[in-house]
Design an enzyme around this catalytic site. Structure first.
Site, PDB file in Angstrom:
ATOM      1  N   THR A  93       0.867  -1.180   0.000  1.00  0.00           N
ATOM      2  CA  THR A  93       0.000   0.000   0.000  1.00  0.00           C
ATOM      3  C   THR A  93       0.898   1.223   0.000  1.00  0.00           C
ATOM      4  O   THR A  93       1.613   1.486   0.975  1.00  0.00           O
ATOM      5  CB  THR A  93      -0.916   0.011   1.235  1.00  0.00           C
ATOM      6  OG1 THR A  93      -1.789  -1.121   1.170  1.00  0.00           O
ATOM      7  CG2 THR A  93      -1.764   1.281   1.263  1.00  0.00           C
ATOM      8  N   LYS A 168      -7.788   1.492  -2.694  1.00  0.00           N
ATOM      9  CA  LYS A 168      -7.394   1.070  -1.345  1.00  0.00           C
ATOM     10  C   LYS A 168      -7.480   2.232  -0.361  1.00  0.00           C
ATOM     11  O   LYS A 168      -8.044   2.091   0.742  1.00  0.00           O
ATOM     12  CB  LYS A 168      -5.976   0.500  -1.375  1.00  0.00           C
ATOM     13  CG  LYS A 168      -5.352   0.200  -0.001  1.00  0.00           C
ATOM     14  CD  LYS A 168      -6.068  -0.932   0.727  1.00  0.00           C
ATOM     15  CE  LYS A 168      -5.495  -1.173   2.124  1.00  0.00           C
ATOM     16  NZ  LYS A 168      -4.194  -1.850   2.110  1.00  0.00           N
ATOM     17  N   LYS A 243      -1.126   5.187   8.535  1.00  0.00           N
ATOM     18  CA  LYS A 243      -0.413   5.278   7.252  1.00  0.00           C
ATOM     19  C   LYS A 243      -1.399   5.475   6.102  1.00  0.00           C
ATOM     20  O   LYS A 243      -1.225   6.352   5.242  1.00  0.00           O
ATOM     21  CB  LYS A 243       0.399   4.005   7.021  1.00  0.00           C
ATOM     22  CG  LYS A 243       1.008   3.892   5.630  1.00  0.00           C
ATOM     23  CD  LYS A 243       1.546   2.495   5.370  1.00  0.00           C
ATOM     24  CE  LYS A 243       1.898   2.295   3.909  1.00  0.00           C
ATOM     25  NZ  LYS A 243       2.345   0.902   3.616  1.00  0.00           N
TER      26      LYS A 243
END
Length: 296
Positions: A93, A168, A243
């Protein structure tokens, strides 16, 4: 059966590589951490000396790395050593811009690529039930889908290069904000004398229903498999949620999208992490909400 190179054998990468081995694949793996290499060797992964060693005889190369800088550094190192016809899939990611840089780096050498970040956490990686959100050409997607299906149960083509990462971070912005909202509702219910089970029974069957409530309920009891029933041992850490929320915030700023709730969720998780809770499951944010409420 294809030979698969796998770079990054950490908490997510190791079980993903193990599932490829279980499904009959020949997997060449590397990780910078010796213990990770040793664990994957026990799972049947053939450990090679360095990252380059994973690509020299591979038909497909998968990377699962901590951040954008790691992906770009590793791809810069290994792509020149890949054979023509190799497919590179990055399951990390990272930010959308870096994902597109990685695609462009490989395209310059005639290498097909996909960005394919995952949802489902360590549990999904072990059970091969991950969801893959995939960006890249239709041709690359058709090539990579059968491999991804050996590690997950849902593989969604989201469009052009970088769109897997876009999907995502948008998904996890929803998840982070909804977990805070569910936590606030339970803390408010506590203060009003409402039992956890009563609130769950109402909200789970009403308009407040969401995944953060029904699958990952942040209080012990209503959902036996949620981390709340296991001391908030992480399936997906608060650090990883932070994050992803930061990536969403940065992406929003880059395209001038107003995401006030997403930005506020990032701020709350930042405060939670600063309080020493980075390693806790992200659903443990309810403890932070409760503590803040007690302070008035």
């Amino acid at each position: 059966m294809s030979t698969i190179g796998f770079i990054g054998l950490g908490n997510m990468g190791a079980p993903m590589a193990a599932n490829l081995v279980k499904s009959g694949g020949h997997v060449l793996g590397f990780d910078v951490v010796p213990a990770s290499r040793e664990a994957s060797a026990r799972d049947g992964v053939q450990i090679v000396a360095n990252a380059r060693g994973t690509v020299e005889n591979a038909d497909i190369v998968i990377s699962m790395l901590p951040g954008s800088e790691h992906v770009l550094s590793v791809w810069n190192d290994v792509v020149p050593h890949a054979r023509q016809g190799t497919l590179f899939i990055d399951c990390s990611t990272i930010d959308v811009a870096s994902a597109r840089k990685a695609h462009a780096l490989a395209a310059g050498r005639g290498i097909a690529t996909l960005d394919a970040p995952v949802s489902g956490g360590v549990g999904g990686a072990k059970a091969a039930t991950l969801t893959f959100m995939v960006g890249g050409t239709k041709e690359a997607f058709a090539h990579g889908k059968p491999i991804l299906e050996r590690m997950g149960k849902r593989v969604v083509h989201c469009g052009e290069a970088g769109n897997g990462q876009a999907a995502k971070i948008c998904n996890n912005m929803i998840l982070g904000a909804s977990m805070i909202a569910v936590s606030e509702a339970f803390v408010l219910g506590e203060k009003l004398g409402l039992s956890h089970q009563a609130l769950f029974d109402v909200a789970s069957a009403s308009s407040g229903q969401c995944w953060s409530l029904t699958s990952y309920c942040p209080v012990p009891g209503p959902v036996p498999t949620s981390p709340a029933n296991n001391g908030y041992k992480a399936g997906f850490t608060a650090a990883l949620m932070l994050k992803d929320l930061k990536l969403a915030r940065e992406a929003a700023e880059s395209v001038k999208a107003r995401t006030a709730l997403g930005a506020h969720a990032a701020q709350i998780y930042e405060e939670f992490a600063a309080a020493g809770q980075s390693a806790a499951d992200f659903s443990a944010i309810i403890n932070f909400v409760r503590e803040q409420s007690q302070r008035g």
